[in-house]
Design an enzyme around this catalytic site. Sequence first.
Site, PDB file in Angstrom:
ATOM      1  N   CYS A 175      15.962  36.722   6.653  1.00 51.61           N
ATOM      2  CA  CYS A 175      16.676  36.965   5.400  1.00 51.61           C
ATOM      3  C   CYS A 175      18.079  36.375   5.421  1.00 51.61           C
ATOM      4  CB  CYS A 175      16.729  38.452   5.106  1.00 51.61           C
ATOM      5  SG  CYS A 175      17.504  39.438   6.423  1.00 51.61           S
TER       6      CYS A 175
ATOM      7  N   HIS B 165      19.183  43.909   6.082  1.00 51.31           N
ATOM      8  CA  HIS B 165      18.689  42.833   5.220  1.00 51.31           C
ATOM      9  C   HIS B 165      19.874  42.082   4.631  1.00 51.31           C
ATOM     10  CE1 HIS B 165      15.625  40.787   2.962  1.00 51.31           C
ATOM     11  NE2 HIS B 165      15.981  41.268   1.786  1.00 51.31           N
TER      12      HIS B 165
ATOM     13  N   ASN C  98      16.370  38.265  -4.265  1.00 51.40           N
ATOM     14  CA  ASN C  98      15.799  38.604  -2.975  1.00 51.40           C
ATOM     15  C   ASN C  98      14.994  37.417  -2.449  1.00 51.40           C
ATOM     16  OD1 ASN C  98      15.204  40.125  -0.717  1.00 51.40           O
ATOM     17  ND2 ASN C  98      14.242  41.805  -1.834  1.00 51.40           N
TER      18      ASN C  98
END
Length: 437
Positions: free
Chosen positions: A70, A361, A382
């Site tokens: 991520c 994250h 995202n």
Amino acid sequence: MSHELTLQELAEFSANFNADPKNQVIARAAARSGVLEASYNERVAGRLTRVFSTELPTDNVTNQKQSGRCWLFSTLNVLRHDFGAKHKAKNFTLSQSYNFFWDKLERANLFYEKVIETADKPLDDREVRSYFDFAGHDGGQWHMAISLVKKYGVVPSYVMPESFNTSATNGLGSALADKERKDALALRRLAQAGDQEGLEKARKTFLNEIYRMVAIAVGEPPKTFDLEYRDDDKNYHLEKDLTPVSFFNKYFDVDLDDYVVLTNAPDHEYGKLYHLGAEDNVEGGSPILFLNVPMEYLEQAAVAQLKDGEAVWFGNDVLRQMDRKTGYLDTDLYKLEDLFDVDLSLSKADRLATGAGEVSHAMTLVGVDEDKGDIRQWKVENSWGDKSGEKGFFVMSHNWFKEYVYEVVVHKKYLTKDQQELLSSTPVELAPWDSLA
């Protein structure tokens, strides 16, 4: 003083539970649907409107799939938005596989260095164990990503596309972890024996083997490529024989050294610069630095950068109060305290100090909604593909931002004068097991 649970106590607990008929009703609902679904607060949908007063032009999203990349996806999303704005190509994407390859090699090199530096310490030493535990991992930080970009550049996604082993990294990660830990034992023995020549020879051999492993699993990175795309006006563009570094230097008008990680870690002293040297991934690269400040400075800087048309990388604890299907991030999304009739609250500082809170994250801020200067909600890009949230985009309440966001990456021009001066101060070194790790 020790305490043994007695049958009398257990009987008392059971009697207390059954004294309230509502507990049986709640238990049946929770057992059938799970505690999260049973405590879901559908009223959140009425607050999170997905309409934003400031919003960057966005369309497609990326998908990290079964990987812990991520931090890399979010960094490359920030850069691709920069490319899209400058070259009118909002759907242009960059290859995560390319920088992932180099991260595995660079990370192995630093792991071997840490192993040699700590060869005089026992294997069960906390510092040594932290390095061994991190071997083969995918997780990372903003500065890790920009160190890779500065050294190796970037390439378009079509030049080095995703593969099975980049989309599902467990197999490669496990093999690399076993390899690196085995190598570490050999390097420790050579270092303890004072065999410098043997040590350097072994390290080079081991790195050559790491290169082979990653090249087999991911493919070798391209040395040159042709840039080819159509912009938003359907105009065709072609430039041949670019290197990844020349592509970045020519097409991205950004100095990565001008960006700062503002962190809000109330378990640490504010107004301090911190260095997480244990996770620096590139020798000679950008050190992992955090400037710890109160939350309002993260809010102000992120809003200012968005209003100037630039996306914001941010680190957060996404598994808290999040619904993947709707893409809602709200502190009242799951009413677990009401379900269990207990107080589950911890302060942000206590969550970090006890391990209940972490930066799990990284995502990208691409919009914000304000009402007369008060922040209502944020638009979040995202990297979980377009089946999560609304075509891959999440909406985050400002309360969630304050509670579960720990880092934002902003240009240093948005800092106060005092904060800019702190950037040149000597950083406080963080332990490998620190809450900011």
